[in-house]
Design an enzyme around this catalytic site. Sequence first.
Site, mmCIF file in Angstrom:
data_model
loop_
_atom_site.group_PDB
_atom_site.id
_atom_site.type_symbol
_atom_site.label_atom_id
_atom_site.label_comp_id
_atom_site.label_asym_id
_atom_site.label_seq_id
_atom_site.Cartn_x
_atom_site.Cartn_y
_atom_site.Cartn_z
ATOM 1 N N TYR A 194 -3.774 -17.962 14.494
ATOM 2 C CA TYR A 194 -4.262 -16.726 13.865
ATOM 3 C C TYR A 194 -5.275 -16.033 14.774
ATOM 4 O O TYR A 194 -5.188 -14.821 15.018
ATOM 5 C CB TYR A 194 -4.895 -17.073 12.521
ATOM 6 C CG TYR A 194 -5.485 -15.911 11.766
ATOM 7 C CD1 TYR A 194 -4.721 -15.190 10.854
ATOM 8 C CD2 TYR A 194 -6.821 -15.545 11.940
ATOM 9 C CE1 TYR A 194 -5.270 -14.130 10.146
ATOM 10 C CE2 TYR A 194 -7.377 -14.492 11.240
ATOM 11 C CZ TYR A 194 -6.596 -13.789 10.343
ATOM 12 O OH TYR A 194 -7.144 -12.739 9.648
ATOM 13 N N LYS A 198 -4.916 -12.346 16.632
ATOM 14 C CA LYS A 198 -5.874 -11.265 16.411
ATOM 15 C C LYS A 198 -6.497 -10.809 17.725
ATOM 16 O O LYS A 198 -6.767 -9.620 17.917
ATOM 17 C CB LYS A 198 -6.947 -11.703 15.418
ATOM 18 C CG LYS A 198 -6.414 -11.938 14.006
ATOM 19 C CD LYS A 198 -5.818 -10.665 13.397
ATOM 20 C CE LYS A 198 -5.412 -10.863 11.951
ATOM 21 N NZ LYS A 198 -4.930 -9.627 11.304
#
Length: 329
Positions: A194, A198
């Site tokens: 994740y 990002k």
Amino acid sequence: MIPRWQPASIPLLLHLDTLRCHHVSVQPPRATMTSLNIKEEDIPRLDGKVVVISGGASGIGLAAANIFARAGAKIFLFDRNPPDSGEAPENSTFIKADITSWAELKAAFAQAGHVDIAVANAGVSEEQPYFEDTFDEQGELKEPGFAVVDVNFKGTVMFTKLAVSYMRKQGKGGSVVITASATGYAPEQNLPVYSAIKSGLVGLVRSLRSTLPRFDISINAVAPAATITKLLPMDIAGPLMAAGLPVSSAHMVGLAVVYSAVARQPRMVETYGKENVLDLESKWNGRTILTLGEHYTELEEKLADLRPVWFGWRNTDLTKKQQATADFR
């Protein structure tokens, strides 16, 4: 009135345009990140503007939708499930769409018909501890799921591509805002994939900020830290707040999203290639607003100003020359 960023008082910086390799003995520039004071009453009227938001049925997307709507914009909410009853603004339309499906995204944009502002907000968290061993029925190492990659990166890239295509064809410019994450700058060890994705979305903004302005299109990101949404429900946020740690509301992050779509700036984040004018007033572009508790901070300008320090003076100078040689504009 269009909100215009006012720079804080900072020490004089040596900008890249004046750098040469023999400047290695010069004291490195110092800078502090720029705090922002964003209020909803500073958002200009957006009557007649069309806003499309992925992941718009809840959380940050829905909060931004309500702020856009109060400013007079027409909203299209792209999501897999509709908003809860009574939560969506009156001047909004829900369109069922899976952001990982090119066909469904194309159909959603076609239904909207026109796009002035596009918010790539849809996202999911990691569905498993990615680098722990899990095994199938035969005892073999199991292939991990890729929903976080498909939704957060692939889906965002596809959404952005469609938005930019519509804006170019319309010939009236536009704004793209991507919901990144504080983990893109300060990774969480329990969210490695994740966090990496990002960080990649911040990289997408950096990669496009020098090319999209040719079409009067801006691209920016918002990087929320802990925020009360379905990804961080109140029962998890509560202990953070009890420990005195900052937690943002979805509304606060949504306001940063709206600001990013409509604000203006007194200078560019950085020059690229053949560009040589840094102090150029224009649309807010190529920037990221960190939201941490009730505080807003713009990150990209000072990171760019300090590039010679962390990237190296000589490396910065030579890379700038390489970019200028390959600049196709």
